[in-house]
Design a protein around this motif. Sequence first.
Motif, PDB file in Angstrom:
ATOM      1  N   ARG A 261       5.070  12.038  -1.795  1.00 33.03           N
ATOM      2  CA  ARG A 261       5.940  13.180  -1.456  1.00 33.03           C
ATOM      3  C   ARG A 261       5.868  14.232  -2.567  1.00 33.03           C
ATOM      4  O   ARG A 261       5.758  15.429  -2.313  1.00 33.03           O
ATOM      5  CB  ARG A 261       7.376  12.667  -1.292  1.00 33.03           C
TER       6      ARG A 261
ATOM      7  N   ASP B 174       2.388  15.917  -2.339  1.00 27.44           N
ATOM      8  CA  ASP B 174       2.190  16.767  -1.153  1.00 27.44           C
ATOM      9  C   ASP B 174       3.099  17.990  -1.160  1.00 27.44           C
ATOM     10  O   ASP B 174       2.724  19.043  -0.657  1.00 27.44           O
ATOM     11  CB  ASP B 174       2.415  15.944   0.128  1.00 27.44           C
ATOM     12  N   SER B 175       4.288  17.853  -1.731  1.00 29.02           N
ATOM     13  CA  SER B 175       5.196  19.010  -1.735  1.00 29.02           C
ATOM     14  C   SER B 175       4.880  19.951  -2.893  1.00 29.02           C
ATOM     15  O   SER B 175       5.510  20.996  -3.039  1.00 29.02           O
ATOM     16  CB  SER B 175       6.640  18.530  -1.826  1.00 29.02           C
TER      17      SER B 175
END
Length: 498
Positions: free
Chosen positions: A69, A72-73
């Motif tokens: 996360r 990807d963010s």
Amino acid sequence: MDTLELDPRLRHASTFLGRSPKMLIDGRMVGALSSKTFEVVNPATGAVIANVPEGDKADVDLAVAAARRTFDSGVWAKVSPSEKSRILWRVADLVERDLEELAELESIDNGKPYAVARVADLPLVVDMFRYMGGWATKLGGRTIPWSLPGQFLSYTMKEPVGVVGQIIPWNFPLLMAAWKIAPALAAGCTVVLKAAEQTPMTALRLAEIIQEAEVPAGVVNILTGFGETAGAALAAHPDVDKIAFTGSTEVGKLIVQAAAGNLKKVSLELGGKSPAIILPDADVDAAIAGAANAIFFNHGQCCCAGSRLFAHKKVYDKIVAGVADIAAKIKVGPGLDPATEMGPLVSDEQFARVTRYIKSGREQGAKVAVGGERVGNLGYFVAPTVFENTKPDMQIITEEIFGPVVCAMPFEDDDLDRIGREANDTSYGLAASVWTTNGGTAHKLAQRIRSGTVWINCHNVFDASLPFGGYKQSGWGREMGEEVFHNYTETKAITAAL
Ligand code: NAP
Ligand code: MG
């Protein structure tokens, strides 16, 4: 905690040991989801020094989800290169502030002398974070000249490979963590690292330091647990883009199989059977001291230990007698005793392995020049050992012992091709040292050796800037230096029609 037996000589590390060390997942210090812990043992005494979380697949899933996360963010991608440098330097500063505490932890956990951890392991850890911090602002691509018709502008970019799983061994616990985490962060990756079960303490203390250095949550996750559960889950995880492993060749092969599921990238730093080659014109005193250090540093628990000692027949007797003399005088004892020059092996398992090899050497006809015995009856101490009369097909020559055991062999001639072939007669190719006063000979022989490192008139010397890794079954890829970024970056080629 009243079951813990802490050594009264500890001056800095008792507080940490007393506070039930935790893993770092998604920016929080946590126990295992199962609430299970396992015991960590001081190899000098066999006493339990801590109970640490036994992370398993469920904890790996949580940690990988956080790293995924975060990657990807763009949490880490949005941190500017110079801010990344600053963060890595902050980690270095905090490690430097806590040098004594970390050296004590390393000593009681791994067994190595406190002074060695203090002057060898820890400064290299600090330097690794600083050196790799410097690269965060320098990882660029290049413009590419075109040959075919048409007008195009092409350039490359270096981008982070993604979520990186890292599995490390017990021989240099904090240094191996630094070799793995620092370049991955500089490259912009997010990390899930599993420490070795025998030596989890400094990785868990580093987890606290990473929090204190304000590395954003989820960028670095540090787990403790077992290889067969947590390690295997990490190596097989479909959301991990790359796995970096240091340890045995045997487990390295399992990692490759586990990585096949999602074809994650793999780098491996595996075993070795490195030769120290002493030519007849060597400075004999320097070669004796160097060959002894090559094998006995860190109790021979180095992947690049000089475990095969080749000496020309003209100097062989003198070299073997000299190395045996040093071995006999090495003061073996607990790592926290200031007089100690060599501590215990890391674990009962490693003790059993090394003593089994010593037995096998004797059974196959090698002669013990010195050592060959356990030292004391408490803890996992093995005397520095020199074998003579060794033959190329003996187990002690073909297999990695990973203990303070060197196998000496004379060579007869001055033909560098033949010397090189003998040195290369192993499935490994990690390192070698060449001892001679003739510079030309040294470089000619260095070119004939099939290994990732060749040292001339030295052994076991490292710098954060030097690529390190193996030919043949010693591994895939290189750590440290600029080369390490092959492990942690993808190259993107961008082409514009003009
Ligand atoms: P190892 O088993 O290869 O352990 C290295 C790391 O891999 C540890 O973190 C280990 O976890 C983990 N691991 C074990 N099995 C795994 C699996 N199936 N999947 C994923 N990860 C796994 O090495 P060892 O047992 O500690 O030592 C055995 C021998 O390996 C030594 O005697 C030496 O010859 C060699 N060795 C080489 C190096 C090196 O620097 N190249 C370092 C250490 C050892 P656990 O700690 O929980 O097992
Ligand atoms: Mg193991």
